[in-house]
Design a protein around this motif. Structure first.
Motif, PDB file in Angstrom:
ATOM      1  N   LEU A   1       0.831  -1.199   0.000  1.00 37.09           N
ATOM      2  CA  LEU A   1       0.000   0.000   0.000  1.00 37.09           C
ATOM      3  C   LEU A   1       0.867   1.250   0.000  1.00 37.09           C
ATOM      4  CD1 LEU A   1      -2.757   1.324   0.070  1.00 37.09           C
ATOM      5  CD2 LEU A   1      -2.795   1.008   2.559  1.00 37.09           C
ATOM      6  N   ALA A   2       1.955   1.232   0.767  1.00 38.18           N
ATOM      7  CA  ALA A   2       2.858   2.382   0.793  1.00 38.18           C
ATOM      8  C   ALA A   2       3.429   2.657  -0.596  1.00 38.18           C
ATOM      9  CB  ALA A   2       3.983   2.143   1.795  1.00 38.18           C
ATOM     10  N   ALA A   3       3.687   1.594  -1.359  1.00 38.37           N
ATOM     11  CA  ALA A   3       4.265   1.753  -2.695  1.00 38.37           C
ATOM     12  C   ALA A   3       3.233   2.172  -3.728  1.00 38.37           C
ATOM     13  CB  ALA A   3       4.929   0.447  -3.127  1.00 38.37           C
ATOM     14  N   THR A   4       1.961   1.801  -3.521  1.00 41.96           N
ATOM     15  CA  THR A   4       0.927   2.000  -4.531  1.00 41.96           C
ATOM     16  C   THR A   4       0.107   3.259  -4.310  1.00 41.96           C
ATOM     17  OG1 THR A   4       0.764  -0.385  -4.880  1.00 41.96           O
ATOM     18  CG2 THR A   4      -1.114   0.934  -5.585  1.00 41.96           C
ATOM     19  N   ALA A   5      -0.163   3.593  -3.055  1.00 45.03           N
ATOM     20  CA  ALA A   5      -1.084   4.698  -2.755  1.00 45.03           C
ATOM     21  C   ALA A   5      -0.596   6.005  -3.366  1.00 45.03           C
ATOM     22  CB  ALA A   5      -1.245   4.845  -1.248  1.00 45.03           C
ATOM     23  N   SER A   6      -1.520   6.721  -3.963  1.00 45.54           N
ATOM     24  CA  SER A   6      -1.184   8.016  -4.566  1.00 45.54           C
ATOM     25  C   SER A   6      -1.398   9.172  -3.611  1.00 45.54           C
ATOM     26  CB  SER A   6      -2.005   8.233  -5.833  1.00 45.54           C
ATOM     27  OG  SER A   6      -3.401   8.208  -5.531  1.00 45.54           O
ATOM     28  N   GLY A   7      -2.072   8.909  -2.487  1.00 49.62           N
ATOM     29  CA  GLY A   7      -2.321   9.964  -1.527  1.00 49.62           C
ATOM     30  C   GLY A   7      -3.191   9.474  -0.387  1.00 49.62           C
ATOM     31  N   PRO A   8      -3.547  10.360   0.543  1.00 51.77           N
ATOM     32  CA  PRO A   8      -4.336   9.973   1.714  1.00 51.77           C
ATOM     33  C   PRO A   8      -5.650   9.283   1.379  1.00 51.77           C
ATOM     34  CG  PRO A   8      -3.453  12.185   1.997  1.00 51.77           C
ATOM     35  CD  PRO A   8      -3.154  11.780   0.591  1.00 51.77           C
ATOM     36  N   GLU A   9      -6.259   9.665   0.258  1.00 52.13           N
ATOM     37  CA  GLU A   9      -7.563   9.090  -0.070  1.00 52.13           C
ATOM     38  C   GLU A   9      -7.484   7.573  -0.280  1.00 52.13           C
ATOM     39  OE1 GLU A   9      -5.359  10.292  -3.695  1.00 52.13           O
ATOM     40  OE2 GLU A   9      -5.888  11.325  -1.818  1.00 52.13           O
ATOM     41  N   ASP A  10      -6.359   7.082  -0.737  1.00 49.66           N
ATOM     42  CA  ASP A  10      -6.221   5.636  -0.941  1.00 49.66           C
ATOM     43  C   ASP A  10      -6.162   4.895   0.390  1.00 49.66           C
ATOM     44  OD1 ASP A  10      -6.278   5.885  -3.686  1.00 49.66           O
ATOM     45  OD2 ASP A  10      -4.095   5.934  -3.903  1.00 49.66           O
ATOM     46  N   TYR A  11      -5.529   5.487   1.381  1.00 50.83           N
ATOM     47  CA  TYR A  11      -5.503   4.879   2.721  1.00 50.83           C
ATOM     48  C   TYR A  11      -6.897   4.890   3.339  1.00 50.83           C
ATOM     49  CZ  TYR A  11      -0.411   4.993   2.564  1.00 50.83           C
ATOM     50  OH  TYR A  11       0.902   4.776   2.221  1.00 50.83           O
ATOM     51  N   LEU A  12      -7.600   6.005   3.166  1.00 56.50           N
ATOM     52  CA  LEU A  12      -8.957   6.087   3.700  1.00 56.50           C
ATOM     53  C   LEU A  12      -9.856   5.041   3.056  1.00 56.50           C
ATOM     54  CD1 LEU A  12      -9.286   9.983   3.716  1.00 56.50           C
ATOM     55  CD2 LEU A  12      -9.189   8.511   5.734  1.00 56.50           C
ATOM     56  N   GLU A  13      -9.687   4.830   1.766  1.00 55.03           N
ATOM     57  CA  GLU A  13     -10.526   3.866   1.055  1.00 55.03           C
ATOM     58  C   GLU A  13     -10.217   2.434   1.487  1.00 55.03           C
ATOM     59  OE1 GLU A  13     -11.884   0.961  -1.548  1.00 55.03           O
ATOM     60  OE2 GLU A  13      -9.764   1.492  -1.552  1.00 55.03           O
ATOM     61  N   VAL A  14      -8.936   2.068   1.513  1.00 53.75           N
ATOM     62  CA  VAL A  14      -8.553   0.691   1.846  1.00 53.75           C
ATOM     63  C   VAL A  14      -8.904   0.364   3.286  1.00 53.75           C
ATOM     64  CG1 VAL A  14      -6.594  -0.876   2.165  1.00 53.75           C
ATOM     65  CG2 VAL A  14      -6.758   0.501   0.080  1.00 53.75           C
ATOM     66  N   TYR A  15      -8.520   1.223   4.216  1.00 53.18           N
ATOM     67  CA  TYR A  15      -8.792   0.933   5.624  1.00 53.18           C
ATOM     68  C   TYR A  15     -10.285   1.002   5.932  1.00 53.18           C
ATOM     69  CZ  TYR A  15      -3.957   0.550   7.163  1.00 53.18           C
ATOM     70  OH  TYR A  15      -2.667   0.109   7.362  1.00 53.18           O
ATOM     71  N   GLY A  16     -10.987   1.934   5.302  1.00 51.44           N
ATOM     72  CA  GLY A  16     -12.439   1.995   5.500  1.00 51.44           C
ATOM     73  C   GLY A  16     -13.109   0.714   5.046  1.00 51.44           C
ATOM     74  N   HIS A  17     -12.686   0.202   3.900  1.00 51.19           N
ATOM     75  CA  HIS A  17     -13.225  -1.058   3.369  1.00 51.19           C
ATOM     76  C   HIS A  17     -12.986  -2.201   4.352  1.00 51.19           C
ATOM     77  CE1 HIS A  17     -14.203  -4.063   0.276  1.00 51.19           C
ATOM     78  NE2 HIS A  17     -13.149  -4.733   0.723  1.00 51.19           N
ATOM     79  N   LEU A  18     -11.788  -2.286   4.896  1.00 48.83           N
ATOM     80  CA  LEU A  18     -11.460  -3.376   5.818  1.00 48.83           C
ATOM     81  C   LEU A  18     -12.217  -3.253   7.130  1.00 48.83           C
ATOM     82  CD1 LEU A  18      -7.615  -3.452   5.184  1.00 48.83           C
ATOM     83  CD2 LEU A  18      -9.269  -5.173   4.448  1.00 48.83           C
ATOM     84  N   LEU A  19     -12.300  -2.043   7.664  1.00 44.87           N
ATOM     85  CA  LEU A  19     -12.963  -1.858   8.952  1.00 44.87           C
ATOM     86  C   LEU A  19     -14.462  -2.132   8.848  1.00 44.87           C
ATOM     87  CD1 LEU A  19     -11.057   1.291  10.250  1.00 44.87           C
ATOM     88  CD2 LEU A  19     -10.902  -1.033  11.142  1.00 44.87           C
ATOM     89  N   ARG A  20     -15.060  -1.797   7.736  1.00 42.01           N
ATOM     90  CA  ARG A  20     -16.495  -2.057   7.587  1.00 42.01           C
ATOM     91  C   ARG A  20     -16.803  -3.546   7.641  1.00 42.01           C
ATOM     92  NH1 ARG A  20     -16.098   2.423   4.085  1.00 42.01           N
ATOM     93  NH2 ARG A  20     -15.614   1.088   2.291  1.00 42.01           N
ATOM     94  N   GLN A  21     -15.886  -4.381   7.176  1.00 41.06           N
ATOM     95  CA  GLN A  21     -16.168  -5.818   7.144  1.00 41.06           C
ATOM     96  C   GLN A  21     -15.552  -6.584   8.303  1.00 41.06           C
ATOM     97  OE1 GLN A  21     -13.660  -8.202   4.194  1.00 41.06           O
ATOM     98  NE2 GLN A  21     -13.674  -6.177   3.262  1.00 41.06           N
TER      99      GLN A  21
END
Length: 383
Positions: free
Chosen positions: A155-175
């Motif tokens: 994720l550190a290598a791929t993310a283009s900015g904060p929004e990618d962290y918010l999206e990935v972690y939000g997805h995981l926390l919801r499930q």
């Protein structure tokens, strides 16, 4: 009896080991703090495993060490960086470690939380990173363990900015089936995590981290902060939503952070509590009585050893941890998966032995002395 120890400037000096260990009895879990020790894995020294081979683990010795931690009332943080995740232990080995340790925890009534990351891939798109996280999160939850969402190199290598962290972690926390611990591991522990949460500016990164928590406070049991910055941890701790705990991962300042202040305290999830387990347990039981000064009196002297083990390059602290486990009799050899026993110099290892001996960490000081002399002899030091 004396031991000739090499010093950082060259040459040898005499050290007289203590003759009696510190008396620390096993005990029940704590009442004032949740304390988890990240635990190392014991390599199988007889396996024919070369560089790049899957990790060969001595499962009996590895699980016995976890029972040692549980016997003192500590919880176990499993398959974390202390277990050489990404530094010798691959996902297949980590998955087996999680399954075995979680079953052992259930059998003995020990507390456990296990790391879920993305180390089955080295890079990928955001959907691929989500799937990697989901696979590991599912295994941890199926094992009956609480999950620790580890920082992801991919994720550190791929993310283009904060929004990618918010999206990935939000997805995981919801499930997530139950609240998880979020882990912020600084680049001193893993250089590949530089700029995590979308910025190399720690103030900006902190805001993103807090945004993730604020969006899903019911799915976050707590956070583990491993930045080796006590002031930053305290400031972050004070901004957490009610019910979200801070687990210090600061192996430099843990006594003051666990003791806390008039506005709160940190719980603990620490790699340094692998060698310090019995001593840390004794200290926290004193803290359970309300005796903060007594807690600090026991634990403060251990900081010199902790700072030595975790000195730069910090990610190689595991070598000192395993050395001390061998000297203390928790395993029969000083070998590590990936050959990481070679990652620290002889003067570094000698100093770790001396500091641990002064603290009384070795149940059998004579055995520790004999084993240290054996190691020194391999380097040509005759005592």
């Amino acid at each position: 009896m004396t031991v000739l120890l090499p010093g950082p400037g060259g040459g040898l000096r005499s050290y007289e080991p203590r003759t009696e260990p510190r008396a620390v009895a096993p005990g029940t879990p704590f009442t004032s703090r949740t304390v988890l020790s990240a635990a190392h894995v014991v390599a199988d020294p007889f396996a024919d495993a070369g560089p790049g081979s899957p990790a060969a683990v001595d499962w009996d010795a590895t699980l016995a060490f976890r029972r040692h931690l549980w016997s003192h009332g500590l919880g176990v943080a499993e398959a974390m960086d202390t277990a050489q995740r990404g530094m010798g232990l691959d996902w297949a080995g980590a998955a087996e470690l999680i399954r075995r340790s979680a079953a052992e925890a259930k059998a003995v009534g020990g507390e456990i939380a296990c790391g879920a990351g993305t180390d089955q891939i080295t890079a990928g798109s955001l959907p691929e990173i989500r799937r990697a996280y989901e696979e590991q999160l599912a295994l941890v939850e199926e094992s009956g363990s609480r999950a620790i969402l580890m920082a992801s190199r991919a994720l550190a290598a791929t993310a283009s900015g904060p929004e990618d962290y918010l999206e990935v972690y939000g997805h995981l926390l919801r499930q997530a089936a139950q609240p998880v611990i979020l882990h912020w591991l600084g680049p001193m522990f893993d250089p590949a995590l530089e700029g995590y949460w979308g910025s190399a500016d720690l103030d900006a990164a902190t805001e993103v981290f807090l945004d993730v928590i604020a969006a899903h406070p019911d799915k976050v049991d707590g956070i583990k902060v491993s930045l080796l910055d006590a002031g930053r941890e305290v400031a972050l701790r004070r901004r957490l939503p009610d019910g979200v705990r801070c687990y210090t991962g600061d192996d430099f300042h843990y006594p003051e952070l666990i003791a806390g202040d008039e506005r709160g305290f940190s719980h603990a999830l620490l790699g340094v509590f692998d060698p310090l387990g019995p001593l840390a347990a004794e200290a926290v039981r004193v803290l359970d009585t309300g005796d903060t000064a007594g807690f600090r009196e026991i634990l403060d002297p251990s900081v010199e050893l902790a700072r030595h083990l975790f000195e730069p390059p910090t990610r190689f602290y595991k070598t000192g941890v395993v050395l001390l486990a061998w000297l203390a009799g928790h395993q029969e050899h000083f070998a590590m998966v990936g050959g990481l026993q070679t990652a620290r110099s002889l003067p570094h290892l000698a100093r770790a032995y001396e500091l641990a001996d002064r603290l009384g960490l070795f149940p059998d000081p004579e055995r520790a002395e004999t084993r240290m002399k054996t190691l020194l002899a391999l380097y040509g030091v005759s005592s």
